[in-house]
Scaffold this motif. Structure first.
Motif, short mmCIF file in Angstrom:
data_model
loop_
_atom_site.label_atom_id
_atom_site.label_comp_id
_atom_site.label_asym_id
_atom_site.label_seq_id
_atom_site.Cartn_x
_atom_site.Cartn_y
_atom_site.Cartn_z
N VAL A 36 -61.31 46.83 25.31
CA VAL A 36 -60.89 46.40 26.65
C VAL A 36 -59.38 46.18 26.65
O VAL A 36 -58.84 45.47 25.79
CB VAL A 36 -61.59 45.09 27.07
N LEU A 37 -58.70 46.79 27.63
CA LEU A 37 -57.27 46.60 27.82
C LEU A 37 -57.04 45.79 29.10
O LEU A 37 -57.85 45.85 30.03
CB LEU A 37 -56.55 47.95 27.92
N TYR A 38 -55.95 45.05 29.12
CA TYR A 38 -55.66 44.18 30.26
C TYR A 38 -54.28 44.48 30.82
O TYR A 38 -53.34 43.70 30.64
CB TYR A 38 -55.78 42.71 29.85
N ASP A 43 -50.16 50.15 37.75
CA ASP A 43 -49.00 50.89 37.25
C ASP A 43 -48.76 50.66 35.77
O ASP A 43 -48.05 51.45 35.13
CB ASP A 43 -47.74 50.50 38.04
N GLY A 44 -49.34 49.60 35.23
CA GLY A 44 -49.12 49.29 33.82
C GLY A 44 -50.11 49.93 32.87
O GLY A 44 -50.03 49.73 31.65
N VAL A 45 -51.05 50.74 33.40
CA VAL A 45 -52.09 51.32 32.55
C VAL A 45 -51.48 52.29 31.54
O VAL A 45 -51.76 52.24 30.34
CB VAL A 45 -53.17 52.01 33.40
N ALA A 46 -50.66 53.21 32.02
CA ALA A 46 -50.15 54.28 31.15
C ALA A 46 -49.43 53.73 29.93
O ALA A 46 -49.54 54.28 28.83
CB ALA A 46 -49.23 55.21 31.95
N ALA A 47 -48.70 52.62 30.11
CA ALA A 47 -47.93 52.06 29.00
C ALA A 47 -48.83 51.54 27.88
O ALA A 47 -48.40 51.45 26.73
CB ALA A 47 -47.04 50.93 29.51
N PRO A 54 -53.27 62.29 24.93
CA PRO A 54 -52.51 62.32 26.18
C PRO A 54 -53.15 61.56 27.33
O PRO A 54 -52.72 61.71 28.48
CB PRO A 54 -52.47 63.81 26.49
N ALA A 55 -54.21 60.77 27.08
CA ALA A 55 -54.82 60.00 28.16
C ALA A 55 -53.82 59.02 28.76
O ALA A 55 -53.03 58.41 28.04
CB ALA A 55 -56.03 59.25 27.63
N ARG A 56 -53.90 58.85 30.09
CA ARG A 56 -53.02 57.91 30.78
C ARG A 56 -53.78 56.99 31.74
O ARG A 56 -53.15 56.22 32.46
CB ARG A 56 -51.95 58.67 31.57
N THR A 57 -55.09 57.11 31.75
CA THR A 57 -55.89 56.39 32.73
C THR A 57 -57.05 55.66 32.04
O THR A 57 -57.42 55.97 30.91
CB THR A 57 -56.46 57.34 33.78
N LEU A 58 -57.62 54.70 32.77
CA LEU A 58 -58.82 53.99 32.35
C LEU A 58 -59.93 54.27 33.35
O LEU A 58 -59.68 54.27 34.56
CB LEU A 58 -58.54 52.48 32.29
N PRO A 59 -61.12 54.55 32.84
CA PRO A 59 -61.53 54.56 31.44
C PRO A 59 -61.13 55.86 30.75
O PRO A 59 -60.89 56.87 31.40
CB PRO A 59 -63.05 54.47 31.53
#
Length: 293
Positions: A36-38, A43-47, A54-59
């Motif tokens: 789990v990421l928080y 906008d802070g997901v990619a970081a 190369p994934a930049r999104t959740l899930p």
């Protein structure tokens, strides 16, 4: 090596809920390690995804074979391919085709609802007046959900017979409509009630509440009202007392944290195990087996 599923905050990340339900509801949890990421905002997901490029999104799911799947429908289809006997799609062609088209419409449409009414499993809001765009999408949901029930002639609570990927995809929409007080039309009302009572969704919410990672960025800001799902059994964390059990019902490890329910005390191996149980005791079969013994 298990598959890896990387999800966002359980209180707010709707597509993460869908992916997790695809794993949990079809008996695949033992095959998947969940992280789990928080992020502080969308906008802070990619970081936070640099370890999963190369994934930049959740899930995002990384399969045991190394495929990086950063899209909910890609995760759905790959799981269905990897586990053809798990029942992720209905077996009957009519039901399967109907489930596929509904799932993909959810994936590509309903932009007004997704934009105006963010998912929130932390709190619910007093009913509001929907915009014309949202009102049109509410009409569309009732239409396609009713169509699915009618054309597949099913008597289960779900769209196309047994629970399928389509239901996992629409779980977050059910939460949205319940949260904002629009679970009133006949098909919609019954379908949303099934989701809110679903033990898997209740476990997801309980874990989100236990993690307690709330954020004003993801909150709607309207007047709050009680959660519309089933009321949980009353339980509370305690620091003193003797647990009836010596080992955690989930891990089997020695107990270190306690809760009280109905005057009885039960123990868990850490604060998270205790707090997810406090949030909704009846959602956890392992705890209920202990409680009812």
């Amino acid at each position: 090596m298990p598959h890896q599923l990387i999800i966002g905050n359980r209180l707010y990340f709707s597509w993460s809920l869908a992916a997790w339900l695809m794993v949990e509801r079809f008996g695949l949890a033992d095959q998947v390690k969940t992280t789990v990421l928080y992020p502080a905002s969308e906008d802070g997901v990619a970081a936070l995804m640099t370890d999963y490029a190369p994934a930049r999104t959740l899930p995002t799911m990384i399969t045991a074979g190394g495929a990086i799947l950063s899209d909910s429908m890609a995760i759905a289809e790959e799981l269905a391919s990897l586990y053809p006997n798990a029942g992720l799609w209905p077996a009957a062609p009519l039901a399967r085709g109907t489930a596929r088209t509904l799932a993909n419409e959810m994936h590509s449409s309903f932009r007004a609802l997704r934009s105006d009414w963010p998912v929130n499993l932390h709190r619910s809001y007093a009913p509001i007046i929907p915009s014309p765009a949202v009102a049109a999408e509410l009409d569309r949901l009732e239409e396609i959900w009713t169509h699915a029930r009618r054309v597949t002639a099913q008597d289960t609570p779900w769209l196309c017979g047994d629970y399928s990927i389509a239901d996992a995809i629409f779980a977050s929409m059910a939460v949205r409509l319940a949260n904002y007080g629009f679970d009133t039309r006949p098909t919609t009302q019954a379908y949303i009630a099934a989701h809110l009572a679903d033990p898997a969704l209740r476990r997801w919410r309980a874990m989100g509440l236990a993690a307690n990672q709330t954020s004003d960025v993801f909150e709607y800001g309207g007047a709050a009202r009680p959660w519309p799902g089933p009321a949980p059994l009353a339980a509370a964390p305690v620091t003193d007392g003797t647990a009836e059990n010596e080992t955690c019902p989930y891990s089997g490890d020695p107990v270190t944290h306690l809760l009280r329910i109905d005057g009885r005390i039960f123990g868990f191996c850490n604060a998270f195990c205790r707090d997810k149980t406090v949030a909704d005791p009846a959602a956890w079969p392992a705890f209920m087996a202990l409680y009812q013994s």
